[in-house]
Design a protein around this motif. Structure first.
Motif, short mmCIF file in Angstrom:
data_model
loop_
_atom_site.label_atom_id
_atom_site.label_comp_id
_atom_site.label_asym_id
_atom_site.label_seq_id
_atom_site.Cartn_x
_atom_site.Cartn_y
_atom_site.Cartn_z
N ARG A 118 0.83 -1.21 0.00
CA ARG A 118 0.00 0.00 0.00
C ARG A 118 0.87 1.25 0.00
O ARG A 118 0.59 2.21 -0.73
CB ARG A 118 -0.95 -0.01 1.21
CG ARG A 118 -2.13 -0.92 1.07
CD ARG A 118 -3.16 -0.69 2.17
NE ARG A 118 -2.61 -0.77 3.51
CZ ARG A 118 -2.51 -1.89 4.22
NH1 ARG A 118 -2.92 -3.03 3.70
NH2 ARG A 118 -2.01 -1.86 5.43
N ASP A 119 1.93 1.24 0.83
CA ASP A 119 2.84 2.38 0.87
C ASP A 119 3.50 2.59 -0.50
O ASP A 119 3.60 3.72 -0.98
CB ASP A 119 3.93 2.20 1.94
CG ASP A 119 3.39 2.36 3.35
OD1 ASP A 119 2.25 2.83 3.50
OD2 ASP A 119 4.13 2.00 4.30
N ALA A 120 3.93 1.50 -1.11
CA ALA A 120 4.58 1.60 -2.43
C ALA A 120 3.59 2.14 -3.46
O ALA A 120 3.95 3.01 -4.28
CB ALA A 120 5.11 0.23 -2.87
N ALA A 121 2.35 1.67 -3.42
CA ALA A 121 1.33 2.16 -4.36
C ALA A 121 1.07 3.64 -4.10
O ALA A 121 0.93 4.44 -5.04
CB ALA A 121 0.05 1.35 -4.22
N ARG A 122 0.99 4.03 -2.83
CA ARG A 122 0.76 5.44 -2.49
C ARG A 122 1.92 6.30 -2.97
O ARG A 122 1.72 7.37 -3.57
CB ARG A 122 0.57 5.58 -0.97
CG ARG A 122 0.00 6.93 -0.58
CD ARG A 122 -0.11 7.02 0.89
NE ARG A 122 1.30 6.93 1.33
CZ ARG A 122 1.72 6.78 2.55
NH1 ARG A 122 0.89 6.70 3.50
NH2 ARG A 122 2.99 6.69 2.84
N PHE A 123 3.16 5.81 -2.76
CA PHE A 123 4.32 6.57 -3.22
C PHE A 123 4.33 6.66 -4.75
O PHE A 123 4.70 7.69 -5.32
CB PHE A 123 5.63 5.95 -2.72
CG PHE A 123 5.88 6.16 -1.25
CD1 PHE A 123 5.61 7.39 -0.65
CD2 PHE A 123 6.37 5.14 -0.46
CE1 PHE A 123 5.84 7.58 0.70
CE2 PHE A 123 6.60 5.33 0.88
CZ PHE A 123 6.33 6.55 1.47
N SER A 124 3.93 5.60 -5.41
CA SER A 124 3.86 5.61 -6.86
C SER A 124 2.84 6.65 -7.33
O SER A 124 3.10 7.41 -8.27
CB SER A 124 3.48 4.22 -7.36
OG SER A 124 3.40 4.20 -8.76
N ASP A 125 1.68 6.68 -6.64
CA ASP A 125 0.67 7.69 -6.96
C ASP A 125 1.21 9.09 -6.70
O ASP A 125 1.00 10.00 -7.51
CB ASP A 125 -0.61 7.47 -6.14
CG ASP A 125 -1.40 6.27 -6.60
OD1 ASP A 125 -1.13 5.77 -7.73
OD2 ASP A 125 -2.29 5.81 -5.84
N MET A 126 1.91 9.24 -5.58
CA MET A 126 2.48 10.55 -5.24
C MET A 126 3.50 10.96 -6.31
O MET A 126 3.54 12.13 -6.72
CB MET A 126 3.15 10.51 -3.86
CG MET A 126 2.16 10.49 -2.71
SD MET A 126 2.93 10.26 -1.10
CE MET A 126 3.94 11.69 -0.96
N LYS A 127 4.30 10.01 -6.78
CA LYS A 127 5.29 10.28 -7.81
C LYS A 127 4.60 10.73 -9.10
O LYS A 127 5.00 11.70 -9.75
CB LYS A 127 6.15 9.03 -8.05
CG LYS A 127 7.17 9.19 -9.15
CD LYS A 127 7.90 7.88 -9.36
CE LYS A 127 8.77 7.94 -10.61
NZ LYS A 127 9.32 6.65 -10.95
#
Length: 167
Positions: A118-127
């Motif tokens: 979830r954190d990785a997906a959120r960071f990907s979205d943030m990126k």
């Protein structure tokens, strides 16, 4: 039961004298020998009776010892079975506890993995949002720069026109 003859009965026995009977010395000698044999046999019998009583007493002791040993063996077997059962139960409890702990660790690891995903997906979205915002900002700055260059050209033209007018 008929009366038994003892050595004393033989020694004290007297016979009446007959004219043509046995030789009294031979009979007396035989009776003495028979009395001695009976006395020895009586002594042996008494000794054997005492020995028999001792052996019977020992047999009772051995039987008591055998019974005690059998009871002890039975108690030891029951104790060993109880200890074996207790050890098996303890082992089963340890195994169950280890399984539960293992399942809990796996569950926690899976939760941690999911959290990281979830954190990785959120960071990907943030990126992605950042790239999009940055691209928009760069586009805006590019437009501003282009408009400033246009303004500079306009300003230079105004200055040139004003200079011509002043001349």
């Amino acid at each position: 039961m008929p009366d038994l003859i003892t050595a004393l009965d033989i020694e004290s026995k007297t016979f009446s004298r007959a004219i043509r009977g046995y030789d009294p010395d031979q009979v007396d000698e035989f009776l003495d020998h028979l009395a001695e044999t009976l006395r020895l046999m009586g002594q042996q019998f008494s000794d054997l009776e005492r020995e028999k009583m001792c052996l019977e007493e020992q047999l009772k002791e051995y039987n008591n010892l055998k019974d005690t040993l059998q009871e002890t063996l039975l108690m030891a077997q029951k104790s060993a079975e109880a200890k074996n059962d207790a050890a098996k139960q303890e082992a089963d409890a340890i195994i169950s506890e280890a399984r539960a702990k293992g399942e809990r660790i796996v569950f926690e690891a899976m939760n941690e993995r999911d959290r990281h995903r979830r954190d990785a997906a959120r960071f990907s979205d943030m990126k992605r949002v950042f790239k999009s915002d940055m691209a928009a900002l760069l586009t805006k700055f590019s437009s501003l720069i282009d408009s400033i260059e246009d303004d500079v050209d306009v300003t230079q033209e105004i200055t040139v026109v004003e200079e011509h007018q002043a001349e």
